[in-house]
Design an enzyme around this catalytic site. Structure first.
Site, mmCIF file in Angstrom:
data_model
loop_
_atom_site.group_PDB
_atom_site.id
_atom_site.type_symbol
_atom_site.label_atom_id
_atom_site.label_comp_id
_atom_site.label_asym_id
_atom_site.label_seq_id
_atom_site.Cartn_x
_atom_site.Cartn_y
_atom_site.Cartn_z
ATOM 1 N N CYS A 127 0.829 -1.228 -0.035
ATOM 2 C CA CYS A 127 -0.044 0.011 0.028
ATOM 3 C C CYS A 127 0.842 1.371 -0.100
ATOM 4 C CB CYS A 127 -0.999 -0.068 1.012
ATOM 5 S SG CYS A 127 -2.166 -1.632 1.149
ATOM 6 N N LYS A 129 -8.681 -0.113 10.500
ATOM 7 C CA LYS A 129 -8.716 -1.221 9.632
ATOM 8 C C LYS A 129 -7.639 -2.182 9.809
ATOM 9 C CE LYS A 129 -7.502 -1.622 4.585
ATOM 10 N NZ LYS A 129 -7.225 -1.264 3.138
ATOM 11 N N ARG A 142 0.146 -7.422 5.177
ATOM 12 C CA ARG A 142 -0.007 -5.976 5.427
ATOM 13 C C ARG A 142 -0.046 -5.708 7.076
ATOM 14 N NH1 ARG A 142 -1.041 -4.954 0.334
ATOM 15 N NH2 ARG A 142 -3.296 -5.579 -0.630
ATOM 16 N N GLU A 164 -6.278 5.047 17.240
ATOM 17 C CA GLU A 164 -6.254 5.110 15.668
ATOM 18 C C GLU A 164 -7.306 6.284 15.272
ATOM 19 O OE1 GLU A 164 -4.589 4.820 13.103
ATOM 20 O OE2 GLU A 164 -3.478 2.824 13.458
ATOM 21 N N LYS A 170 -13.296 -1.273 9.732
ATOM 22 C CA LYS A 170 -13.355 -2.391 8.630
ATOM 23 C C LYS A 170 -12.409 -3.471 8.796
ATOM 24 C CE LYS A 170 -11.207 -2.674 3.918
ATOM 25 N NZ LYS A 170 -10.202 -2.114 3.111
ATOM 26 N N TYR A 196 -21.219 -4.390 -0.805
ATOM 27 C CA TYR A 196 -21.413 -5.098 -2.120
ATOM 28 C C TYR A 196 -23.119 -5.317 -2.438
ATOM 29 C CZ TYR A 196 -16.489 -5.091 -1.938
ATOM 30 O OH TYR A 196 -15.245 -4.459 -1.754
HETATM 31 C C1 PBG Z 1 -6.914 -1.022 -0.186
HETATM 32 C C2 PBG Z 1 -8.244 -1.980 0.271
HETATM 33 C C3 PBG Z 1 -8.364 -2.987 0.515
HETATM 34 C C4 PBG Z 1 -9.995 -3.000 0.745
HETATM 35 C C5 PBG Z 1 -10.320 -1.905 0.732
HETATM 36 N N1 PBG Z 1 -9.296 -0.914 0.344
HETATM 37 C C6 PBG Z 1 -7.696 -4.276 0.374
HETATM 38 C C7 PBG Z 1 -6.682 -4.780 1.376
HETATM 39 O O1 PBG Z 1 -6.372 -3.541 2.431
HETATM 40 O O2 PBG Z 1 -6.090 -5.323 1.269
HETATM 41 C C8 PBG Z 1 -10.628 -4.336 1.263
HETATM 42 C C9 PBG Z 1 -12.215 -4.339 0.909
HETATM 43 C C10 PBG Z 1 -12.834 -5.466 0.712
HETATM 44 O O3 PBG Z 1 -12.631 -6.453 1.377
HETATM 45 O O4 PBG Z 1 -14.264 -5.514 0.384
HETATM 46 N N2 PBG Z 1 -6.031 -1.126 0.710
#
Ligand code: PBG
Length: 331
Positions: free
Chosen positions: A130, A198, A220, A236, A251, A316
């Site tokens: 990223c 996240k 990551r 955060e 998330k 989605y």
């Molecule tokens: C980008 C990003 C990701 C998702 C949203 N933005 C993937 C990741 O961090 O690997 C995941 C979204 C999803 O799983 O629907 N960094």
């Protein structure tokens, strides 16, 4: 018993009564549909692990957004599959890049649609991380070098018509860096929706197929959060608020509802939750086998996310849910 028995069931007897005392409501305008823009024309390539989700060329993406809007969905979250990838992910700040083109087309055709642009490099770097890697080892993402690139990407996306910028990279200080860059570029009206909390989650698996963004080495975990940490999540979020975030996001959603509820108690900003690819894929896969009723579990998931404190939900299933709501869906 010397006192009247409490009867919780009194208010559950009829659908109308239940509707009157229902605490949480879900509306189509709270839903945001993620879309994937790819090069070409007339392309709608199905994503295997996410039935109903496609990689769309810009023309088809506009059609998909129009369909969502007609169903009542008011926002889209855009991701891009660039023509070329390099070590820095420079296609991300190309004013003629794939998401920039999608934004311009949407701005032209659908001015009322809220266009949210994801800000990250994993779709644009040839190594799938990223941000930029730190030489000489090139095994770690360089935080501050990545901030400068995020700032360029944010300005390019705002100029192309993004209504909201949503950084998802998890670099430290990115909200402040992006805010300063947007302001300096005359884009002080553009809000930042920060992926504040996240996690390094296995639930992103299907997304990485959709966005072609799996890291080519490692994982990551050195920038996304450890799923075990809840107090750190609040820190955060507090940093992002200080840095100027306008909306905070959690998330994935369902495994982290405790943190969404924690944010709701601590902050008065609007909150978002990302019901991610794996959460959606689980429902679809079980439904395909006849093991779950997709409509019910989708709506139950979204109401639960709202109940925990989310104002908006990236999902989605946004169009499916909007159509169910329009058809009078009630639990
Ligand atoms: C980008 C990003 C990701 C998702 C949203 N933005 C993937 C990741 O961090 O690997 C995941 C979204 C999803 O799983 O629907 N960094």
């Amino acid at each position: 018993m010397g006192f009247p028995a409490t009867r919780m069931r009194r208010l559950r007897r009829t659908a109308t009564l239940r509707g009157m005392v229902r605490e949480t409501r879900l509306a189509a305008e709270q839903l945001v549909l993620p879309l994937f823009a790819c090069p070409g024309e007339g392309v709608a390539r199905a994503v295997g692990s996410m039935p109903g989700v496609y990689q769309h060329s810009v023309d088809r993406l506009v059609a998909a957004a129009a369909e969502a809007f007609a169903a009542g969905v008011r926002g889209v979250l855009l991701f891009g599959l660039p023509e070329r990838k390099d070590a820095e992910g420079s296609a991300a700040w190309d004013d003629d890049g794939i998401v920039q083109r999608a934004l311009r087309a949407l701005a032209r055709e659908m001015p009322d649609l809220v266009k949210i642009a994801d800000l990250c490099f994993c779709e644009y770097t040839d190594h799938g991380h990223c941000g930029v890697l730190r030489p000489p080892g090139n095994t770690e993402v360089d935080n501050d070098a990545t901030l400068a690139n995020l700032a360029r990407q944010a300005v390019s996306l705002a100029k192309a018509g993004a209504d909201v910028i949503a950084p998802s990279d998890m670099m430290d200080g990115r909200v402040a860096a992006v805010r300063a860059a947007l302001d300096a570029a005359g884009q002080s009206e553009v809000p930042i929706l920060s992926y504040a909390i996240k996690f390094a989650s296995g639930f992103y698996g299907p997304f990485r197929e959709a966005a072609e963004s799996a890291p080519s080495f490692g994982d990551r975990r050195a920038y996304q959060m450890d799923p075990a940490n809840g107090r750190e999540a609040m820190r955060e979020a507090a940093l992002d608020v200080e840095e100027g975030a306008d909306i905070l996001m959690v998330k994935p959603a369902l495994p982290y509802l405790d943190l969404l509820a924690g944010l709701r108690r601590r902050f008065d900003l609007p909150l978002a939750a990302y019901h991610v690819s794996g959460e959606y894929a689980m429902l679809k896969a079980a439904a395909e086998r006849g093991w779950l009723d997709y409509d019910r579990v989708l709506m139950e998931s979204l109401v639960a996310i709202r109940r925990a404190g989310a104002d908006l939900i990236m999902t989605y299933g946004a169009v499916d849910a909007a159509r169910l709501l329009a058809a009078g869906w009630r639990e």
